[in-house]
Design a protein around this motif. Structure first.
Motif, PDB file in Angstrom:
ATOM      1  N   LEU A 180       0.283   2.161  -5.221  1.00  0.00           N
ATOM      2  CA  LEU A 180      -1.067   2.678  -5.413  1.00  0.00           C
ATOM      3  C   LEU A 180      -1.152   3.450  -6.725  1.00  0.00           C
ATOM      4  O   LEU A 180      -2.109   3.286  -7.486  1.00  0.00           O
ATOM      5  CB  LEU A 180      -1.465   3.570  -4.232  1.00  0.00           C
ATOM      6  CG  LEU A 180      -2.896   4.098  -4.320  1.00  0.00           C
ATOM      7  CD1 LEU A 180      -3.903   2.970  -4.235  1.00  0.00           C
ATOM      8  CD2 LEU A 180      -3.163   5.117  -3.225  1.00  0.00           C
TER       9      LEU A 180
ATOM     10  N   MET B 226      -5.926   0.503 -13.393  1.00  0.00           N
ATOM     11  CA  MET B 226      -7.384   0.618 -13.402  1.00  0.00           C
ATOM     12  C   MET B 226      -7.868   1.506 -14.548  1.00  0.00           C
ATOM     13  O   MET B 226      -8.870   1.213 -15.189  1.00  0.00           O
ATOM     14  CB  MET B 226      -7.880   1.178 -12.060  1.00  0.00           C
ATOM     15  CG  MET B 226      -7.639   0.269 -10.871  1.00  0.00           C
ATOM     16  SD  MET B 226      -8.467  -1.320 -10.971  1.00  0.00           S
ATOM     17  CE  MET B 226      -7.097  -2.413 -11.230  1.00  0.00           C
TER      18      MET B 226
ATOM     19  N   LEU C 264      -5.466  -9.044  -4.310  1.00  0.00           N
ATOM     20  CA  LEU C 264      -6.315  -7.919  -3.915  1.00  0.00           C
ATOM     21  C   LEU C 264      -6.869  -8.111  -2.514  1.00  0.00           C
ATOM     22  O   LEU C 264      -7.099  -7.152  -1.784  1.00  0.00           O
ATOM     23  CB  LEU C 264      -7.473  -7.761  -4.931  1.00  0.00           C
ATOM     24  CG  LEU C 264      -8.250  -6.464  -4.867  1.00  0.00           C
ATOM     25  CD1 LEU C 264      -7.327  -5.282  -5.085  1.00  0.00           C
ATOM     26  CD2 LEU C 264      -9.348  -6.452  -5.908  1.00  0.00           C
TER      27      LEU C 264
ATOM     28  N   TRP D  83      -7.255   1.245  -0.133  1.00  0.00           N
ATOM     29  CA  TRP D  83      -7.332   2.184  -1.269  1.00  0.00           C
ATOM     30  C   TRP D  83      -7.399   1.446  -2.595  1.00  0.00           C
ATOM     31  O   TRP D  83      -8.144   1.839  -3.490  1.00  0.00           O
ATOM     32  CB  TRP D  83      -6.117   3.113  -1.282  1.00  0.00           C
ATOM     33  CG  TRP D  83      -6.094   4.058  -0.130  1.00  0.00           C
ATOM     34  CD1 TRP D  83      -5.169   4.097   0.871  1.00  0.00           C
ATOM     35  CD2 TRP D  83      -7.038   5.087   0.164  1.00  0.00           C
ATOM     36  NE1 TRP D  83      -5.487   5.081   1.763  1.00  0.00           N
ATOM     37  CE2 TRP D  83      -6.620   5.714   1.361  1.00  0.00           C
ATOM     38  CE3 TRP D  83      -8.202   5.538  -0.459  1.00  0.00           C
ATOM     39  CZ2 TRP D  83      -7.313   6.768   1.945  1.00  0.00           C
ATOM     40  CZ3 TRP D  83      -8.896   6.587   0.127  1.00  0.00           C
ATOM     41  CH2 TRP D  83      -8.453   7.185   1.299  1.00  0.00           C
ATOM     42  N   LYS D  84      -6.580   0.361  -2.724  1.00  0.00           N
ATOM     43  CA  LYS D  84      -6.580  -0.370  -3.986  1.00  0.00           C
ATOM     44  C   LYS D  84      -7.968  -0.906  -4.288  1.00  0.00           C
ATOM     45  O   LYS D  84      -8.451  -0.809  -5.411  1.00  0.00           O
ATOM     46  CB  LYS D  84      -5.584  -1.536  -3.917  1.00  0.00           C
ATOM     47  CG  LYS D  84      -4.180  -1.147  -4.284  1.00  0.00           C
ATOM     48  CD  LYS D  84      -3.202  -2.246  -3.921  1.00  0.00           C
ATOM     49  CE  LYS D  84      -3.172  -3.343  -4.952  1.00  0.00           C
ATOM     50  NZ  LYS D  84      -2.125  -4.339  -4.652  1.00  0.00           N
TER      51      LYS D  84
ATOM     52  N   THR E 116      -4.318  -4.363   3.606  1.00  0.00           N
ATOM     53  CA  THR E 116      -4.773  -3.967   4.940  1.00  0.00           C
ATOM     54  C   THR E 116      -5.471  -2.619   4.865  1.00  0.00           C
ATOM     55  O   THR E 116      -5.329  -1.886   3.885  1.00  0.00           O
ATOM     56  CB  THR E 116      -3.578  -3.863   5.900  1.00  0.00           C
ATOM     57  OG1 THR E 116      -2.555  -3.089   5.257  1.00  0.00           O
ATOM     58  CG2 THR E 116      -3.037  -5.234   6.243  1.00  0.00           C
TER      59      THR E 116
ATOM     60  N   ASP F   7       0.818  -1.211   0.000  1.00  0.00           N
ATOM     61  CA  ASP F   7       0.000   0.000   0.000  1.00  0.00           C
ATOM     62  C   ASP F   7       0.856   1.267   0.000  1.00  0.00           C
ATOM     63  O   ASP F   7       0.393   2.328   0.348  1.00  0.00           O
ATOM     64  CB  ASP F   7      -0.998   0.000   1.154  1.00  0.00           C
ATOM     65  CG  ASP F   7      -0.407  -0.531   2.434  1.00  0.00           C
ATOM     66  OD1 ASP F   7      -1.088  -0.506   3.444  1.00  0.00           O
ATOM     67  OD2 ASP F   7       0.763  -0.974   2.418  1.00  0.00           O
TER      68      ASP F   7
ATOM     69  N   VAL G  59     -10.287   1.991  -5.422  1.00  0.00           N
ATOM     70  CA  VAL G  59     -10.053   2.384  -6.815  1.00  0.00           C
ATOM     71  C   VAL G  59     -10.589   1.301  -7.737  1.00  0.00           C
ATOM     72  O   VAL G  59     -11.200   1.582  -8.768  1.00  0.00           O
ATOM     73  CB  VAL G  59      -8.548   2.610  -7.076  1.00  0.00           C
ATOM     74  CG1 VAL G  59      -8.319   3.069  -8.502  1.00  0.00           C
ATOM     75  CG2 VAL G  59      -7.980   3.633  -6.125  1.00  0.00           C
ATOM     76  N   PHE G  60     -10.381   0.039  -7.339  1.00  0.00           N
ATOM     77  CA  PHE G  60     -10.856  -1.081  -8.144  1.00  0.00           C
ATOM     78  C   PHE G  60     -12.383  -1.030  -8.300  1.00  0.00           C
ATOM     79  O   PHE G  60     -12.909  -1.159  -9.402  1.00  0.00           O
ATOM     80  CB  PHE G  60     -10.422  -2.398  -7.495  1.00  0.00           C
ATOM     81  CG  PHE G  60     -11.008  -3.605  -8.143  1.00  0.00           C
ATOM     82  CD1 PHE G  60     -10.516  -4.066  -9.352  1.00  0.00           C
ATOM     83  CD2 PHE G  60     -12.071  -4.288  -7.553  1.00  0.00           C
ATOM     84  CE1 PHE G  60     -11.066  -5.171  -9.965  1.00  0.00           C
ATOM     85  CE2 PHE G  60     -12.626  -5.389  -8.166  1.00  0.00           C
ATOM     86  CZ  PHE G  60     -12.120  -5.828  -9.368  1.00  0.00           C
TER      87      PHE G  60
ATOM     88  N   TRP H 107      -1.233   1.067  -9.506  1.00  0.00           N
ATOM     89  CA  TRP H 107      -2.544   0.402  -9.479  1.00  0.00           C
ATOM     90  C   TRP H 107      -3.599   1.289 -10.136  1.00  0.00           C
ATOM     91  O   TRP H 107      -4.415   0.816 -10.927  1.00  0.00           O
ATOM     92  CB  TRP H 107      -2.910   0.079  -8.034  1.00  0.00           C
ATOM     93  CG  TRP H 107      -4.205  -0.650  -7.871  1.00  0.00           C
ATOM     94  CD1 TRP H 107      -5.394  -0.106  -7.488  1.00  0.00           C
ATOM     95  CD2 TRP H 107      -4.462  -2.038  -8.089  1.00  0.00           C
ATOM     96  NE1 TRP H 107      -6.367  -1.064  -7.449  1.00  0.00           N
ATOM     97  CE2 TRP H 107      -5.823  -2.259  -7.816  1.00  0.00           C
ATOM     98  CE3 TRP H 107      -3.653  -3.116  -8.488  1.00  0.00           C
ATOM     99  CZ2 TRP H 107      -6.408  -3.519  -7.931  1.00  0.00           C
ATOM    100  CZ3 TRP H 107      -4.251  -4.376  -8.604  1.00  0.00           C
ATOM    101  CH2 TRP H 107      -5.598  -4.558  -8.323  1.00  0.00           C
ATOM    102  N   VAL H 108      -3.556   2.594  -9.835  1.00  0.00           N
ATOM    103  CA  VAL H 108      -4.521   3.530 -10.440  1.00  0.00           C
ATOM    104  C   VAL H 108      -4.324   3.565 -11.953  1.00  0.00           C
ATOM    105  O   VAL H 108      -5.292   3.553 -12.715  1.00  0.00           O
ATOM    106  CB  VAL H 108      -4.378   4.944  -9.833  1.00  0.00           C
ATOM    107  CG1 VAL H 108      -5.232   5.949 -10.590  1.00  0.00           C
ATOM    108  CG2 VAL H 108      -4.767   4.936  -8.372  1.00  0.00           C
TER     109      VAL H 108
END
Lengths: 203, 122
Positions: free
Chosen positions: A24, A31, B69, B77-78, B73, A19, B81-82, A27-28
């Motif tokens: 992140l 997406m 996924l 946030w992931k 923890t 995280d 967004v997903f 990851w964005v």
């Protein structure tokens, strides 16, 4: 094999928790790439019956050929995961072996795809032929372009790993690469199902 | 023993077991979809639904076992967004299909012909 003292190792691990901001951010990006592919899937879904008197998916697609492509890409996703596990152990040789396997599998997938495309174009069924073929080439071609970029990325990273040592920075780069590669396999599930399998049953 | 276990995990909580499970399940779902489609084992409508279901299950399997996924923890946030991505994708894909099929439905062959003629006259 690099020997990092236990304390330093945990610090490294802490710095690159999944995280963390880099993860992140990437990851964005992935997406948003999914949204790009979704729009191409929507175009395909709207246009796939507009064959303009030309061949439909049922006439063009060979299901066994696509199955082989799919299994190759799936295996490459698996070997990419094995490379990450080797990286977590700090075993540099296995990292290179598994990334090498991933590269070869990804490359054979790309070769099969280009062969399929060039056969279609040679038979006069290129993107000029119909709305169906335009959307097909755009969707599957965009995935192929991502695969090409992924292969370049793997090649560059493998060169760097074989030269330097696997520090935390390198492991972070590898994690991003593996995210990207797994994502490409996930997009392919939908290409396999929506374009090829539904094309074969002629829906 | 414990030390080895922790070392075999990457930062994202991946283990060999998770990759092997994900790989085996993905192969299983791919082959099932392939055999059903090639043998045309069900009626069209059911077959489409089953194939879509298999793709979605494989999607979830790869998200959990390859992209990990589920191991995130708080704050997730992931995952957020997903979920936002899924929402945008749904609106985009089903919205497009809805609008385009509606346009198609409202346009009769006569209307299309007169439209095409007016275009070629220009």
């Amino acid at each position: 094999m690099i020997n990092v003292p236990a304390t330093q190792n945990t610090e490294v691990i802490k710095a690159y928790e999944p995280d963390s901001k880099t993860m992140l951010g990437f990851w964005v990006y992935i997406m948003t790439d999914c949204v790009l592919f979704a729009s191409l899937f929507a175009v395909y879904a709207v246009l796939h019956k507009n064959t303009f008197g030309g061949p439909s998916g049922r006439d063009l697609f060979s299901p066994s050929y696509v199955l082989v492509e799919t299994l190759i890409l799936l295996t490459s996703s698996f070997t990419c995961g094995l490379a990450m596990l080797a990286a977590a152990r700090g075993a540099r040789k296995s990292v290179l072996t598994w990334f090498g396997a991933t590269f070869l599998l990804g490359f054979s997938f790309l070769v099969m795809e280009v062969t399929e495309f060039s056969k279609l174009v040679r038979d006069g069924d290129s993107w000029h032929r119909s709305g169906f073929l335009s959307s097909y080439f755009t969707l599957v071609g965009t995935h192929g372009l991502h695969i090409t970029i992924g292969l370049l990325w793997i090649a560059v990273l493998m060169t760097k790993i074989s030269r330097g040592n696997m520090d935390a920075n390198m492991i972070r780069k590898m994690t991003l690469l593996s995210l990207f590669w797994h994502f490409l396999d996930i997009i392919w599930i939908f290409i396999f199902t929506i374009v090829y399998m539904l094309g074969v049953i002629g829906v | 023993m414990i030390r080895k276990n922790t070392q075999d995990r990457t930062r994202s909580g991946a283990t060999l077991r998770s990759y092997v499970t994900g790989f085996a399940l993905s192969i299983y779902f791919t082959l099932t979809a392939y055999l059903l489609a090639v043998r045309h084992a069900l009626f069209n409508r059911t077959l489409v639904l089953v194939l879509a279901g298999l793709a979605l299950v494989q999607f979830v399997v790869q998200l959990l076992f390859f992209l990990h996924l589920g191991t995130e923890t708080k704050p997730r946030w992931k995952l957020m967004v997903f979920l936002f991505m899924i929402m945008v994708v749904m609106v985009l894909v089903f919205g497009s299909l809805w609008i385009m099929s509606n346009l198609n439905y409202r346009m009769t062959p006569d209307q299309i012909n007169s439209y095409m003629n007016s275009q070629s006259a220009l």
